[in-house]
Design an enzyme around this catalytic site. Structure first.
Site, PDB file in Angstrom:
ATOM      1  CG  HIS A  37      -1.870  -1.067   1.357  1.00 42.08           C
ATOM      2  ND1 HIS A  37      -1.776  -2.048   2.318  1.00 42.08           N
ATOM      3  CD2 HIS A  37      -2.974  -1.355   0.642  1.00 42.08           C
ATOM      4  CE1 HIS A  37      -2.788  -2.896   2.186  1.00 42.08           C
ATOM      5  NE2 HIS A  37      -3.527  -2.500   1.173  1.00 42.08           N
ATOM      6  CB  SER A 184      -1.708 -10.346   0.687  1.00 44.32           C
ATOM      7  OG  SER A 184      -3.047 -10.526   1.081  1.00 44.32           O
ATOM      8  CB  SER A 185      -4.352  -7.185   4.442  1.00 39.28           C
ATOM      9  OG  SER A 185      -4.017  -5.929   3.901  1.00 39.28           O
TER      10      SER A 185
END
Ligand code: PAF
Length: 278
Positions: A37, A184-185
């Site tokens: 992000h 990735s979360s």
């Protein structure tokens, strides 16, 4: 850094900045921010004057049996990260705010039913709907998306054109952990063993690229080799497909700029990854 929770206030902010001649870069997220992000924020900062990050776990893109409730959330940590990166606004609306009134969905058609859409048939309709609503609230000049969600990127680019949004859609490279696992979360869900095994995803994509660069053009042969490699682990394959980067339709003979994409479950965690053939 401001935190804005209503659509009206968000629009007011953006209109005022635009009236001052400033451009707005937008990074839509579901929070639990990681370096992937932050790479989008960094890119947006290079290209735009004001940076807005939205944090909204969108219920309409999750099926009832999926992880909406358990999706990781940590607003405090996210705000700290945004502040450090020099974000100007976090847009942090509630579901009531986003979905007030009667929701009309943005339908994406066939392109939302292939690849990830086969096992998540309502997912991209939810994504296109929320991204439309976020675009209407933030009114950005450019919006930044990670290419890990390659199908999402293609669908949003198409949707932006079809809906006549005057917004540049920018795709940014996949950011990986040191051992190659795409950030990735959802990696936070993995057990230690699953986390170790998940590196097979990037390794199997590298194998596909290597086969192609050594002359193998048959998609089924490459697809099978990738599936076999993943099957050496506990990973359960949802799909492995080789497809055209624009239409997302499967190809029989691999050409440069085609892509390979996959989704694999480690335990209950579904991970995705993809790579272009060069
Ligand atoms: O990629 C995501 O995090 C989400 O799908 C998005 C684009 C923020 C829409 O909810």
């Amino acid at each position: 850094m401001q935190v804005i929770k209503t659509i009206e206030e968000m629009q007011k902010f953006s209109k005022a900045k635009k009236a001052e001649g400033k451009t707005i870069g937008f990074v839509p997220t579901m929070g639990f921010l990681h370096a992937g992000h932050l790479s989008l924020v960094k890119k947006a900062k290079q290209e735009c004057d004001m940076i807005v990050v939205s944090i909204f776990v969108n219920p309409t893109q999750f099926a009832p049996n999926e992880d909406f409730e358990s999706y990781p959330r940590d607003f405090e940590k996210d705000s700290e990260r945004c502040r450090k990166e020099g974000v100007d606004v976090i847009f942090y609306p509630s579901a009531e705010e986003i979905y007030k009134g009667k929701t009309k969905f943005v339908e994406v058609g066939e392109i939302g039913q292939v690849l990830c859409g086969k096992s998540r048939p309502a997912h991209f309709r939810g994504v296109a709907t929320v991204v439309t609503k976020l675009f209407k609230a933030v009114i950005p000049d450019s919006a930044y998306f990670g290419l890990k969600d390659f199908q999402q990127f293609v669908i949003i680019k198409k949707m932006t054109k079809n809906m006549n949004f005057d917004i540049n859609i920018i795709g940014c490279p996949i950011i990986r952990e040191k051992d190659g696992l795409a950030m990735s979360s959802r990696n936070a869900y993995l057990s230690k063993q699953e986390r170790n095994e998940a590196v097979v995803l990037n390794k199997s994509l590298a194998l596909a690229e290597e086969m192609f660069s050594k002359g193998e053009k048959d998609a089924e042969t490459v697809r099978q080799a990738v599936s076999d490699k993943i099957s050496e682990t506990s990973g359960k394959i949802d799909y492995v497909e080789i497809f055209d980067s624009a239409s997302l339709k499967p190809v029989n003979k691999i050409k440069k700029r085609n892509r390979i994409g996959l989704a694999v479950f480690f335990g209950k965690t579904r991970l995705i990854d993809n790579r272009g053939f060069e």
